[in-house]
Design an enzyme around this catalytic site. Structure first.
Site, PDB file in Angstrom:
ATOM      1  N   CYS A  50       8.223 -21.353-109.503  1.00 56.95           N
ATOM      2  CA  CYS A  50       8.718 -22.463-108.685  1.00 56.95           C
ATOM      3  C   CYS A  50       9.862 -23.189-109.371  1.00 56.95           C
ATOM      4  CB  CYS A  50       7.589 -23.443-108.366  1.00 56.95           C
ATOM      5  SG  CYS A  50       6.866 -24.172-109.831  1.00 56.95           S
ATOM      6  N   ASP A 106       9.640 -25.344-111.760  1.00 50.07           N
ATOM      7  CA  ASP A 106       9.300 -26.679-112.241  1.00 50.07           C
ATOM      8  C   ASP A 106       9.235 -26.707-113.773  1.00 50.07           C
ATOM      9  OD1 ASP A 106       9.204 -27.389-109.666  1.00 50.07           O
ATOM     10  OD2 ASP A 106       7.044 -27.632-109.517  1.00 50.07           O
ATOM     11  N   CYS A 140       6.932 -30.677-108.462  1.00 50.14           N
ATOM     12  CA  CYS A 140       6.293 -31.103-107.227  1.00 50.14           C
ATOM     13  C   CYS A 140       5.381 -32.311-107.480  1.00 50.14           C
ATOM     14  CB  CYS A 140       5.477 -29.955-106.644  1.00 50.14           C
ATOM     15  SG  CYS A 140       4.012 -29.590-107.619  1.00 50.14           S
ATOM     16  N   CYS A 199      -0.373 -25.806-110.219  1.00 50.79           N
ATOM     17  CA  CYS A 199       0.527 -26.851-110.730  1.00 50.79           C
ATOM     18  C   CYS A 199      -0.130 -27.583-111.895  1.00 50.79           C
ATOM     19  CB  CYS A 199       0.876 -27.846-109.638  1.00 50.79           C
ATOM     20  SG  CYS A 199       1.459 -27.090-108.125  1.00 50.79           S
TER      21      CYS A 199
HETATM   22 FE1  FES Z   1       5.677 -25.838-109.211  1.00 52.93          FE
HETATM   23 FE2  FES Z   1       3.760 -27.416-108.369  1.00 52.93          FE
HETATM   24  S1  FES Z   1       5.016 -26.137-107.155  1.00 52.93           S
HETATM   25  S2  FES Z   1       4.311 -26.992-110.400  1.00 52.93           S
END
Ligand code: FES
Length: 148
Positions: free
Chosen positions: A35, A37, A60, A104
């Protein structure tokens, strides 16, 4: 859209301990390649205790809430106690996360543990350890992420 607990919403909207510690004793930076992140946790250690902790998360809502919660859980704890905090414990402290968002929560405790590893490595003259990427998710999980 996943349904979040009140605690998750609270920590997402009013995250605790956001920021950066200048001259931190340990920094844990973890990226999720699926993702994109990124979570960064800074710790200040005194007498083997986490005296201060701050985080910066580019991610997120669940990632922000879990980072915020992990900082609250470890402040004032010994390194040994902090090392025992699991990703599941962080999710539980938030009254759970929707299944599609459980991954996450993998960033929060892992980033904290990396910060502790980094602190120890620096102490031994081997650090800093730099950013670590979590393993790739399998395709199914990735599809779930896209829908989240
Ligand atoms: Fe990447 Fe939550 S969608 S940590």
């Amino acid at each position: 859209m996943p349904v979040y607990s009140e605690k998750v919403m609270d920590h997402f909207q009013n995250p605790r301990n956001v920021g950066e510690i200048e001259n931190a004793d340990g920094v844990g930076e973890l990226g999720n390649p699926t993702c994109g992140d990124i979570m960064k946790i800074y710790i200040k250690v005194k007498d083997d205790k986490i005296e201060d902790v701050k985080f910066k998360t580019f991610g997120c809502g669940a990632a922000i809430a879990t980072s915020s919660m992990v900082t609250e859980l470890v402040k004032g704890k010994t390194l040994e106690e902090a090392e025992k905090i699991s990703n599941e414990a962080v999710a539980e402290a938030l009254d759970g996360l929707p299944p599609v968002k459980m991954h996450c929560s993998n960033l929060a405790a892992d980033a904290l543990h990396l910060a502790i590893e980094d602190y120890k490595a620096r102490k031994e003259g081997k650090g800093p350890i730099g950013r670590v990427e979590t393993p790739e998710h399998d395709e199914d999980e990735h599809d779930l992420l896209e829908q989240a």
